[in-house]
Design a protein around this motif. Structure first.
Motif, short mmCIF file in Angstrom:
data_model
loop_
_atom_site.label_atom_id
_atom_site.label_comp_id
_atom_site.label_asym_id
_atom_site.label_seq_id
_atom_site.Cartn_x
_atom_site.Cartn_y
_atom_site.Cartn_z
N ARG A 1 130.62 80.90 57.34
CA ARG A 1 131.91 81.50 57.66
C ARG A 1 132.33 82.53 56.61
N GLU A 2 132.07 82.22 55.34
CA GLU A 2 132.41 83.16 54.26
C GLU A 2 131.56 84.43 54.37
N ILE A 3 130.28 84.27 54.68
CA ILE A 3 129.42 85.44 54.83
C ILE A 3 129.85 86.27 56.04
N GLN A 4 130.21 85.61 57.12
CA GLN A 4 130.70 86.33 58.30
C GLN A 4 131.98 87.10 57.97
N ARG A 5 132.84 86.48 57.20
CA ARG A 5 134.13 87.10 56.88
C ARG A 5 133.98 88.25 55.89
N ARG A 6 133.04 88.13 54.95
CA ARG A 6 132.96 89.09 53.86
C ARG A 6 131.92 90.20 54.05
N VAL A 7 130.73 89.84 54.55
CA VAL A 7 129.65 90.83 54.54
C VAL A 7 128.84 90.97 55.82
N ASN A 8 128.81 89.99 56.70
CA ASN A 8 127.96 90.07 57.88
C ASN A 8 128.66 89.44 59.08
N ALA A 9 129.51 90.22 59.68
CA ALA A 9 130.27 89.74 60.85
C ALA A 9 129.37 89.49 62.05
N ASP A 10 128.15 90.05 62.03
CA ASP A 10 127.24 89.91 63.17
C ASP A 10 126.44 88.61 63.13
N LEU A 11 126.50 87.88 62.02
CA LEU A 11 125.74 86.64 61.93
C LEU A 11 126.32 85.59 62.89
N ARG A 12 125.42 85.01 63.69
CA ARG A 12 125.87 84.01 64.66
C ARG A 12 125.00 82.76 64.56
N MET A 13 125.64 81.61 64.60
CA MET A 13 124.93 80.34 64.57
C MET A 13 124.28 80.07 65.92
N LEU A 14 122.96 79.90 65.92
CA LEU A 14 122.26 79.55 67.15
C LEU A 14 122.45 78.08 67.48
N GLY A 15 122.27 77.22 66.48
CA GLY A 15 122.34 75.79 66.69
C GLY A 15 121.45 75.07 65.70
N THR A 16 121.11 73.85 66.03
CA THR A 16 120.38 72.97 65.12
C THR A 16 119.10 72.48 65.76
N LEU A 17 118.07 72.37 64.94
CA LEU A 17 116.79 71.80 65.37
C LEU A 17 116.56 70.53 64.58
N LEU A 18 116.38 69.40 65.28
CA LEU A 18 116.12 68.12 64.63
C LEU A 18 114.60 67.92 64.51
N THR A 19 114.15 67.56 63.32
CA THR A 19 112.71 67.44 63.08
C THR A 19 112.34 66.05 62.58
N ASN A 20 111.02 65.77 62.64
CA ASN A 20 110.49 64.49 62.17
C ASN A 20 111.26 63.31 62.75
N CYS A 21 111.50 63.38 64.05
CA CYS A 21 112.32 62.37 64.71
C CYS A 21 111.47 61.27 65.34
N GLN A 22 111.98 60.09 65.26
CA GLN A 22 111.45 58.96 66.02
C GLN A 22 112.55 58.60 67.03
N PRO A 23 112.43 59.09 68.26
CA PRO A 23 113.53 59.01 69.23
C PRO A 23 114.11 57.63 69.45
N ARG A 24 113.32 56.58 69.24
CA ARG A 24 113.83 55.23 69.50
C ARG A 24 114.65 54.67 68.34
N ARG A 25 114.59 55.31 67.20
CA ARG A 25 115.34 54.81 66.04
C ARG A 25 116.82 55.17 66.19
N SER A 26 117.66 54.25 65.82
CA SER A 26 119.10 54.45 65.99
C SER A 26 119.62 55.59 65.12
#
Length: 247
Positions: free
Chosen positions: A164-189
């Motif tokens: 947010r600070e970078i968007q406000r100060r120097v790069n208004a074009d930066l946009r968050m795509l989202g998150t990638l979860l890695t090394n997952c064991q889907p059955r683990r809580s």
């Protein structure tokens, strides 16, 4: 039109570098031109492909506002390899005016040598220092890589504040795509818990399962020829969502 995606998390051990490499491979296999930038002084991304930077070309290019080195790895896949000298750049830029713009300037001189529709993936260091800030200023998109475990949400919220600070100060074009979860064991809580928490703040673009085949292929520089891998299947699926979100 090219797309520049910074792949980041200031928390180490999230498979950020592996994700950068794997996404580069799966996209290039589809005929999407991809250029990787290894901005981590540990140079693990470069090592995963057997690319070396013994002349410290990336360090000199960024520090001198010059074109980045381009090493061809495969059809539609190139890399600007790193070296330990980048660690020195982190300190040197602290006293430079406009230090957050150095990578953006060098990339602007490099992109004309790449295909028009290239996807540039920047592997950021596991910190929010000067090099990572340079990546966030140069990029128009940000992908965060998270591994289920302790303190992930805290690190993500800190990164959100920095963005947010970078968007406000120097790069208004930066946009968050989202998150990638890695090394997952889907059955683990813990996987389900972390995924649910993250979805409160960001879109989850993919869940990548733990896979020893990918680990071996990366450390043995066999990633370009790896085909049978459940993790690579997950990265291929995630790549669809990442490209769609980046448009």
């Amino acid at each position: 039109m090219n797309t520049i995606i910074a792949i980041a998390n200031q928390k180490g051990g999230t498979a950020k570098t592996t994700s950068t490499a794997a996404l580069g491979v799966v996209l290039s296999r589809r005929g999407v031109p991809v250029h990787l930038v290894d901005l981590d002084p540990q140079a693990n991304l470069s090592q995963a492909f057997g690319a070396t930077d013994s002349s410290d070309r990336l360090y000199h290019a960024i520090s001198q506002h010059a074109e980045l080195p381009i090493v061809r790895l495969a059809d539609d896949l190139t890399v600007s390899p790193a070296s330990l000298e980048l660690a020195k750049l982190e300190t040197e830029l602290l006293v430079e005016l406009g230090r957050e713009w150095f990578l953006k300037t060098a990339l602007a001189k490099t992109v004309p040598r790449l295909p028009d529709d290239v996807v540039v993936l920047i592997d950021c260091p596991p910190s929010l220092g000067v090099l990572s800030v340079n990546a966030l200023v140069a990029a128009d998109r940000l992908l965060v890589v998270v591994q289920p475990g302790g303190f992930e949400l805290q690190a993500l919220l800190h990164l959100d504040w920095t963005v947010r600070e970078i968007q406000r100060r120097v790069n208004a074009d930066l946009r968050m795509l989202g998150t990638l979860l890695t090394n997952c064991q889907p059955r683990r809580s813990i996987t389900k818990t972390i995924e649910a928490e993250i979805r409160r703040y960001h879109e989850v673009l993919g869940v990548v399962r733990t896979d020893a085949q990918l680990l071996y292929a990366t450390t043995e520089q066999r990633l370009l020829t790896l085909t049978r891998s459940r993790a690579m299947d997950d990265y291929a699926h995630a790549a669809d969502h990442i490209l769609e979100a980046a448009r």
